[in-house]
Design an enzyme around this catalytic site. Structure first.
Site, short mmCIF file in Angstrom:
data_model
loop_
_atom_site.label_atom_id
_atom_site.label_comp_id
_atom_site.label_asym_id
_atom_site.label_seq_id
_atom_site.Cartn_x
_atom_site.Cartn_y
_atom_site.Cartn_z
N GLN A 73 -5.30 -4.58 5.12
CA GLN A 73 -6.23 -4.09 3.70
C GLN A 73 -5.12 -3.62 2.80
O GLN A 73 -5.65 -2.84 2.10
CB GLN A 73 -7.25 -3.26 3.84
N SER A 74 -3.85 -3.85 3.01
CA SER A 74 -2.84 -3.29 2.19
C SER A 74 -2.90 -3.65 0.76
O SER A 74 -2.93 -4.80 0.12
CB SER A 74 -1.52 -3.59 2.82
N ASN A 75 -3.17 -2.70 -0.13
CA ASN A 75 -2.90 -3.01 -1.60
C ASN A 75 -1.52 -3.26 -2.03
O ASN A 75 -1.14 -4.11 -2.94
CB ASN A 75 -3.30 -1.84 -2.47
N ILE A 77 0.75 -5.04 -0.09
CA ILE A 77 1.05 -6.57 0.06
C ILE A 77 0.20 -7.50 -1.02
O ILE A 77 1.04 -8.22 -1.60
CB ILE A 77 0.63 -6.85 1.57
#
Ligand SMILES: *Cc1c(COP(=O)(O)O)cnc(C)c1O
Length: 329
Positions: A73-75, A77
């Site tokens: 859930q990386s912002n 990336i």
């Protein structure tokens, strides 16, 4: 001062707004929100400022593919992938854990952006860093020209985005006639806080800078912030002196772990939504605001003071956590 060049992505300056209903609900301090969720590119957030420097550097080095990594859930990336695409670059991302059953939130956006995803099938974050390097080697052997953006975008180059944000905020605060006592933010991989601290030394300080850690232990944050702040200042052509007083990091709001919502974080998200009509997320900004509320309740930030809360974005992460609506009502 000559900074490394930037590839323009953000809609800057972002708004600095008076959060008067939130202020009233908490019975002071005066709170303003710096809306860096509105940096305006690829769903915005804090990563966009640093990416302007990374993408310019990648293009200057004639890269054709960006390699980075973080969690599903990386912002970071999602923002890096958006930036890569508009600059005409491919993007490969290494993620810890295995592929989630549901493709939600940031992961859904990564799929739309055509990110080549590689899962490590392990919770170990250090493994992500190793696999980023291995992936870049593999791409080089295949004749590609990879450019690595470090996990979380935290390096001296990326931190320059927040050195410049201090300058931007300084002009806004002056125009508003506001002199904040505190600048509060959620701290993860530490690049944002490091950039702010370097910027505060180079320009003028937007109050004491307090990071609320959402993942790493305080000692690790302090070490990283000190190193990145010093290196970022050097890249901007300044030598800065840092004392332990300059690097304030609080813990106590991580809860069971990074990315796992907490009751205080959910309470903070609801409060900001219902007073300001503004969305915070459970991984970063909700926990950061929970930290600010905790400081206010503990009397360490007084009702007569003025606080700028840095909204670092992360709203897409909300959609991966439908349980937060059921759990706190
Ligand atoms: C990455 C991120 C942060 C933390 O920034 P760091 O520079 O990694 O400390 C805070 N909020 C959001 C929404 C983020 O995506």
């Amino acid at each position: 001062m000559t900074l490394p060049s930037r590839y323009p992505l953000g809609q800057l300056p972002t708004p600095l707004i008076e959060a008067s209903r939130l202020t009233r609900a908490l019975r002071g301090p005066r709170i303003l929100i710096k809306r860096d969720d509105l940096t305006g590119f690829g769903f915005g957030g804090n990563k966009v400022r640093g990416l302007e420097f990374y993408i310019a550097d990648a293009l200057a080095r004639n890269a054709d593919v960006i390699v980075t990594g973080a969690g599903p859930q990386s912002n970071h990336i999602r923002a890096t992938a958006s930036a890569a695409r508009v600059a005409g670059l491919d993007i490969v991302a290494v993620m810890h854990e295995s592929r989630p059953e549901e493709t939600q939130g940031n992961l859904l956006l990564d799929e739309l952006l055509g990110v080549e995803l590689r899962f490590t099938d392990s919770p170990d974050r250090a493994l992500v860093d190793a696999q980023i390097e291995e992936t870049a080697d593999e791409l080089r052997r295949a004749g590609r020209r990879p450019y690595i953006v470090p996990r979380g975008g935290a390096s001296s180059l990326g931190a320059l985005g927040y050195v410049e944000c201090v300058r931007e905020m300084g002009a806004q605060l002056e125009a508003m006639g506001v002199r904040p006592d505190w600048l509060v933010l959620a701290t993860g991989s530490c690049g944002t806080q490091a950039g702010l601290i370097a910027g505060a030394k180079i320009y003028s300080a937007p109050g004491r800078i307090l990071g609320v850690t959402v993942s790493r232990p305080v000692s690790e944050c302090v070490e990283r912030i000190e190193r990145i702040a010093r290196e970022a200042a050097a890249l901007a052509g300044h030598k800065i002196d840092l004392s332990p007083d300059d690097i304030l990091v609080h813990d106590g709001y991580i809860g069971p772990g990074y990315g796992i919502p907490t009751p205080e974080g959910i309470e903070a998200i609801r409060l900001v939504a219902r007073t300001e009509g503004t969305f915070f997320d459970p991984t970063y900004t909700g926990k950061g605001m929970a930290g600010l509320i905790g400081e206010i309740r503990a009397g360490r930030i007084g009702a007569g003071e003025t606080v700028v809360f840095l909204h670092t974005g992360g709203e897409p992460g909300l959609f991966a956590h439908p349980e937060i609506v059921a759990s706190a009502e």
